[in-house]
Motif scaffolding. Sequence first.
Motif, mmCIF file in Angstrom:
data_model
loop_
_atom_site.group_PDB
_atom_site.id
_atom_site.type_symbol
_atom_site.label_atom_id
_atom_site.label_comp_id
_atom_site.label_asym_id
_atom_site.label_seq_id
_atom_site.Cartn_x
_atom_site.Cartn_y
_atom_site.Cartn_z
ATOM 1 N N ASN A 151 0.454 -3.523 -9.348
ATOM 2 C CA ASN A 151 -0.921 -4.001 -9.550
ATOM 3 C C ASN A 151 -1.783 -3.906 -8.292
ATOM 4 N N TRP A 152 -1.289 -3.251 -7.271
ATOM 5 C CA TRP A 152 -1.962 -3.226 -5.968
ATOM 6 C C TRP A 152 -3.367 -2.637 -6.087
ATOM 7 N N ASP A 153 -4.356 -3.382 -5.601
ATOM 8 C CA ASP A 153 -5.751 -2.953 -5.696
ATOM 9 C C ASP A 153 -6.470 -3.227 -4.367
ATOM 10 N N GLN A 170 -5.101 -10.270 -4.577
ATOM 11 C CA GLN A 170 -4.328 -9.557 -5.601
ATOM 12 C C GLN A 170 -3.956 -10.500 -6.745
ATOM 13 N N ASP A 210 0.840 -1.198 0.000
ATOM 14 C CA ASP A 210 0.000 0.000 0.000
ATOM 15 C C ASP A 210 0.884 1.260 0.000
ATOM 16 N N ALA A 223 -9.252 -2.467 -3.324
ATOM 17 C CA ALA A 223 -10.675 -2.825 -3.457
ATOM 18 C C ALA A 223 -10.865 -4.329 -3.635
ATOM 19 N N ALA A 224 -9.807 -5.042 -4.009
ATOM 20 C CA ALA A 224 -9.918 -6.494 -4.219
ATOM 21 C C ALA A 224 -9.685 -7.292 -2.931
ATOM 22 N N ALA A 233 2.887 1.409 -3.469
ATOM 23 C CA ALA A 233 2.004 1.734 -4.593
ATOM 24 C C ALA A 233 1.721 3.233 -4.635
ATOM 25 N N ARG A 234 1.796 3.908 -3.480
ATOM 26 C CA ARG A 234 1.549 5.354 -3.415
ATOM 27 C C ARG A 234 2.833 6.164 -3.375
#
Length: 292
Positions: A280-282, A259, A29, A284-285, A32-33
Amino acid sequence: MKYVGRFAPSPTGPLHFGSLVAAVASYLDARARGGTWLVRIEDVDTTRCQASFAGEILQALSAFGLAWDGDVVYQSRRVAQYEAALAQLAARDLTYACTCSRREIADSGLSGIDGPVYPGTCRSRRLLLPGNAVRVRTTPGAICFVDRVQGKCCQHLERDIGDFVLKRRDGLFAYQLAVVVDDAEQGVSHVVRGADLLDSTIRQVYLQQLLGVPTPAYLHIPVVMNEAGQKLSKQTLAPAIRPAEACKLLCAAFHHLGQPLPVADRYDTTAALLDFAARNWDPAAIPRQRCR
Ligand code: GLU
Ligand code: ZN
């Protein structure tokens, strides 16, 4: 806003798969940011923690390619900061000393979200603080926060938990106070951790409000269970993770977090795998595990 995340293991045993998943989620997390990722060793409870486990945990993180930013912070070296926060609350009469035993509380309290609710026996007894446990006064009414995965979570602290301990009778500071003081001082903007801590979050939000520090964004990931349906932990004898299996276990962690998995075999190092997963970090998944 500057993103600061952290992984905050308690060195009560070696890193197991459940704690690896929490480390991986908070790492991805943050990366990814383009954020900072800190590691804090939560060894405030010196009766349960061992320095050797802290060393093993840090070695395992390195072996899995989870490189942290800056220096590792140790809670056992930060007692003066916890003392200062407690003094700030005490000066506003938000705390009081309590002499009740576990047994007395269990006998007279109702059962709540996290064990017996403290019935407030010592609230107005005006006992002296030194040598006694110190509790914070809770208030009626709901306190809520919105988890990035789990959604809105609320508790009535006074009814569901009761006035909770900030400093134990043996002089050790409670996790709830230490974590709030440290997250604030380290400028943590995003907390990503296991859903076993969802029920603690409202206590932390309440302390943040009392201390006048910001509430970070929270994301709680589903807890990893063993085949018997128990949470992986030292108590349930979760095995230590082995660096020889790093790539396999990282993929298992991505899978637990919902993921995507890389297909090509050029992802054969921990660095390549983590880089793929961060791109590919998501969030919401991530599967949900509702709060009460
Ligand atoms: N030290 C806690 C644990 O290992 C985690 C604290 C946190 O992430 O807030 O369970
Ligand atoms: Zn009491």
